[in-house]
Motif scaffolding. Structure first.
Motif, mmCIF file in Angstrom:
data_model
loop_
_atom_site.group_PDB
_atom_site.id
_atom_site.type_symbol
_atom_site.label_atom_id
_atom_site.label_comp_id
_atom_site.label_asym_id
_atom_site.label_seq_id
_atom_site.Cartn_x
_atom_site.Cartn_y
_atom_site.Cartn_z
ATOM 1 N N ASN A 152 88.444 17.436 -39.955
ATOM 2 C CA ASN A 152 89.319 16.373 -40.465
ATOM 3 C C ASN A 152 88.828 15.848 -41.818
ATOM 4 O O ASN A 152 89.629 15.569 -42.719
ATOM 5 C CB ASN A 152 89.369 15.207 -39.467
ATOM 6 C CG ASN A 152 90.165 15.561 -38.220
ATOM 7 O OD1 ASN A 152 90.917 16.545 -38.217
ATOM 8 N ND2 ASN A 152 90.008 14.786 -37.172
ATOM 9 N N THR A 153 87.512 15.709 -41.935
ATOM 10 C CA THR A 153 86.937 15.242 -43.197
ATOM 11 C C THR A 153 87.246 16.220 -44.332
ATOM 12 O O THR A 153 87.625 15.818 -45.440
ATOM 13 C CB THR A 153 85.415 15.075 -43.054
ATOM 14 O OG1 THR A 153 85.138 14.201 -41.950
ATOM 15 C CG2 THR A 153 84.803 14.487 -44.303
ATOM 16 N N GLN A 154 87.088 17.501 -44.029
ATOM 17 C CA GLN A 154 87.391 18.533 -45.032
ATOM 18 C C GLN A 154 88.897 18.610 -45.304
ATOM 19 O O GLN A 154 89.323 18.878 -46.428
ATOM 20 C CB GLN A 154 86.850 19.887 -44.549
ATOM 21 C CG GLN A 154 85.321 19.911 -44.500
ATOM 22 C CD GLN A 154 84.768 21.055 -43.677
ATOM 23 O OE1 GLN A 154 85.442 21.602 -42.799
ATOM 24 N NE2 GLN A 154 83.529 21.430 -43.946
ATOM 25 N N TYR A 155 89.682 18.359 -44.270
ATOM 26 C CA TYR A 155 91.148 18.333 -44.412
ATOM 27 C C TYR A 155 91.549 17.236 -45.401
ATOM 28 O O TYR A 155 92.419 17.427 -46.251
ATOM 29 C CB TYR A 155 91.771 18.079 -43.039
ATOM 30 C CG TYR A 155 93.280 18.195 -42.967
ATOM 31 C CD1 TYR A 155 93.891 19.363 -42.531
ATOM 32 C CD2 TYR A 155 94.096 17.125 -43.326
ATOM 33 C CE1 TYR A 155 95.273 19.472 -42.446
ATOM 34 C CE2 TYR A 155 95.477 17.218 -43.260
ATOM 35 C CZ TYR A 155 96.064 18.389 -42.813
ATOM 36 O OH TYR A 155 97.427 18.492 -42.747
ATOM 37 N N ASN A 156 90.904 16.078 -45.286
ATOM 38 C CA ASN A 156 91.191 14.960 -46.194
ATOM 39 C C ASN A 156 90.865 15.297 -47.650
ATOM 40 O O ASN A 156 91.448 14.729 -48.574
ATOM 41 C CB ASN A 156 90.389 13.724 -45.780
ATOM 42 C CG ASN A 156 90.971 13.046 -44.553
ATOM 43 O OD1 ASN A 156 92.076 13.378 -44.112
ATOM 44 N ND2 ASN A 156 90.229 12.113 -43.969
ATOM 45 N N GLU A 157 89.915 16.215 -47.828
ATOM 46 C CA GLU A 157 89.515 16.599 -49.186
ATOM 47 C C GLU A 157 90.212 17.885 -49.642
ATOM 48 O O GLU A 157 89.793 18.501 -50.621
ATOM 49 C CB GLU A 157 88.000 16.781 -49.241
ATOM 50 C CG GLU A 157 87.234 15.475 -49.018
ATOM 51 C CD GLU A 157 85.739 15.641 -49.204
ATOM 52 O OE1 GLU A 157 85.218 16.746 -48.948
ATOM 53 O OE2 GLU A 157 85.081 14.664 -49.594
ATOM 54 N N ASN A 158 91.272 18.268 -48.895
ATOM 55 C CA ASN A 158 92.086 19.460 -49.229
ATOM 56 C C ASN A 158 91.306 20.767 -49.147
ATOM 57 O O ASN A 158 91.685 21.764 -49.757
ATOM 58 C CB ASN A 158 92.705 19.323 -50.629
ATOM 59 C CG ASN A 158 93.547 18.060 -50.757
ATOM 60 O OD1 ASN A 158 94.198 17.640 -49.794
ATOM 61 N ND2 ASN A 158 93.545 17.460 -51.926
#
Length: 525
Positions: A152-158
């Motif tokens: 999710n954290t990486q998802y937020n950073e695209n």
């Protein structure tokens, strides 16, 4: 005795029963109330926190339940505040698993606030703790959740490829766990976000497959909470494909299914509706949803800024505590160092006192050997020994033979006696004893012992390997019995053989002193 047992049971039973009730409330809170009745979950959590009968672990979990419930209601500031309170209790419990879970709650709060770096650090620290404990269903489930949240954290950073990799890691772990509601909930989250990654990677078919799996699991386990998020994902998929009518239908359905407060999700749905209605030419609905989006965005931004402010405040408080702890540790370390220094100083002082004493004895021993050597180079004074009828010529002959004897290896013979020495010199015991007494200022035994000790001291000076030999070997080498060697050595030199050897090793002027002594030893008569 029986009365005391009954009284003890009556005291313990209500407490045990209350704690069991708290565990039941917490389980129901996490599995149901948190998502469907967040206000009820918060009220129950407050009761547990205020109860004197609740354990520290139960109070920590109650704060976590509050954090999750506030998050569902979109109250991020209160959510993160509860997470940090849970972490404070977890830190005191000193349990790796509990600490890992607590870090996950804090990290999730950071992630919701788009503080991705802080979130990732906490998740990575949680993984380190989880790797330290035995693998159980509980710890593996938590590990799967951590990989999901890192995604999710990486998802937020695209970073969609990295995020997809972590969602897959989470699913691999979950496949090895028993099938239940807990596993199903985690799987729906993984498939939903994995589909989101495929959506942004323009793999629309793969995204749709993931969304379908999410729907199938949610329907099987009656997970209504995930449905608004799934509707949002379908709306995004059809928007990307240009099917705006379907996108509107799913977005509208998502708004209707929301029976909880999540400003971020609601904002996203109305943003989608505004865009898709605009693409369909429905200006009125587009403006209406856009106005709602603007209001929700303002509310979300305000709430987020307040929560971010609190997050940094809590982080600062945690940093202050860590600094204070380090300061206390440094003070304690300082006291320990002072104690070590004082103890070392005392030990060094005592050691130096002993070393000075040994040094004095060593110097005296060297001086004594030199002095004795000097005495042997000077004509001996007449002693009180009675004179014997011996011509001067004969006396000089015996003295010359004694000098040759002193320089030979014969001095180390074990069975050397005055009789055997007198015979080898061509004289008798009486004459030899009288000459040694008058010219060597000693009786026969002391004279021979001094020669033997001088011999072994010479070896210790000239051949360093002798300093590594055992005392038994040194005694054997100079021809003295081991039982008497140490006492004879100490009588001649004033110190023990081991102390003498140690002092030789420490003596920086060894060569000079040796040459000085050797000169007189060679000159002995």
């Amino acid at each position: 005795m029986m009365k005391l047992a009954v009284l003890f049971a009556l005291m313990i039973f209500p407490l045990t029963y209350a704690q069991a009730q708290f565990d039941s409330i917490l389980e129901k809170g996490f599995s149901d109330d948190q998502c469907n009745r967040p206000e009820t979950a918060i009220q129950n959590a407050r009761k547990i926190i205020s109860s004197s009968g609740a354990t520290s672990t139960q109070k920590m979990r109650a704060y976590q339940l509050m954090s999750g419930s506030y998050a569902v209601m979109g109250k991020n500031r209160l959510s993160i505040n509860s997470s940090f309170k849970a972490k404070e209790i977890a830190d005191r419990l000193n349990d790796p698993y509990i600490s890992a879970v607590s870090l996950c709650w804090v990290a999730e709060c950071y992630r919701r606030l788009d503080l991705n770096h802080e979130s990732l650090e906490n998740y990575k620290n949680a993984l380190v703790l989880l790797d330290q404990i035995p693998a159980t269903d509980k710890s593996l489930h938590t590990k799967a959740i951590v990989f999901y949240e890192i995604g999710n954290t990486q998802y937020n950073e695209n970073q969609y490829r990295k995020a997809a990799g972590n969602y897959k890691k989470s699913l691999m772990i979950l496949k090895n766990l028993k099938k239940d509601v807990k596993r199903a909930t985690a799987e729906t989250q993984d498939y939903l976000l994995l589909g989101g990654c495929y959506l942004f990677m323009k793999k629309y078919d793969s995204a749709e497959i993931c969304f379908k799996k999410t729907n199938d699991i949610a329907v099987t386990y009656k997970n209504t909470f995930i449905m608004p998020y799934l509707m949002e994902s379908y709306a995004k998929l059809y928007d990307k494909q240009g099917n705006y009518r379907k996108a509107v239908d799913y977005a509208e359905k998502g708004v209707k299914l929301m029976d909880f407060q999540d400003t971020k999700l609601k904002r996203s749905l109305h943003e989608l509706l505004a865009k898709c209605y605009g693409e369909l030419g429905d200006v009125q609905n587009a403006r209406k949803n856009y106005s709602t989006y603007i209001k929700l965005n303002d509310d979300y931004t305000t709430e987020k800024n307040n929560a971010v402010s609190l997050a940094f405040k809590q982080a600062k408080t945690g940093l202050k505590k860590e600094i204070a702890k380090q300061k206390n540790d440094k003070m304690l370390l300082g006291y320990v160092l002072i104690f070590i220094i004082m103890t070392s100083a005392i030990v060094i002082f005592l050691y130096r006192q002993k070393a000075r004493k040994n040094r004095l004895l060593y110097t005296q021993a060297v001086d004594r050997l030199v002095h004795q050597s000097l005495e042997n180079t000077i004509p001996a004074r007449e002693t009180s020994a009675p004179a014997v009828l011996l011509s001067e010529e004969k006396e000089q002959e015996i003295l010359q033979k004694l000098e040759e004897f002193e320089k030979s290896e014969r001095i180390t013979h074990k069975k050397l006696t005055i009789a055997s020495l007198a015979a080898s010199l061509g004289t008798n015991v009486t004459y030899l004893s009288n000459i040694i007494s008058r010219h060597k200022a000693a009786n026969f035994n002391h004279y021979i012992n001094k020669l033997k000790i001088t011999y072994i001291v010479n070896k210790l000076y000239t051949e360093p390997n002798y300093r590594n030999y055992k005392i038994t070997y040194l005694a054997e080498e100079c021809g003295l019995p081991y039982s008497s060697f140490t006492s004879v050595f100490k009588t001649i030199t004033g110190m023990s053989p081991s102390a003498f050897i140690k002092q030789i090793n420490e003596d920086k002027d060894l060569i000079v002193k040796y040459l000085y002594i050797l000169f007189f030893i060679l000159a002995m008569k």
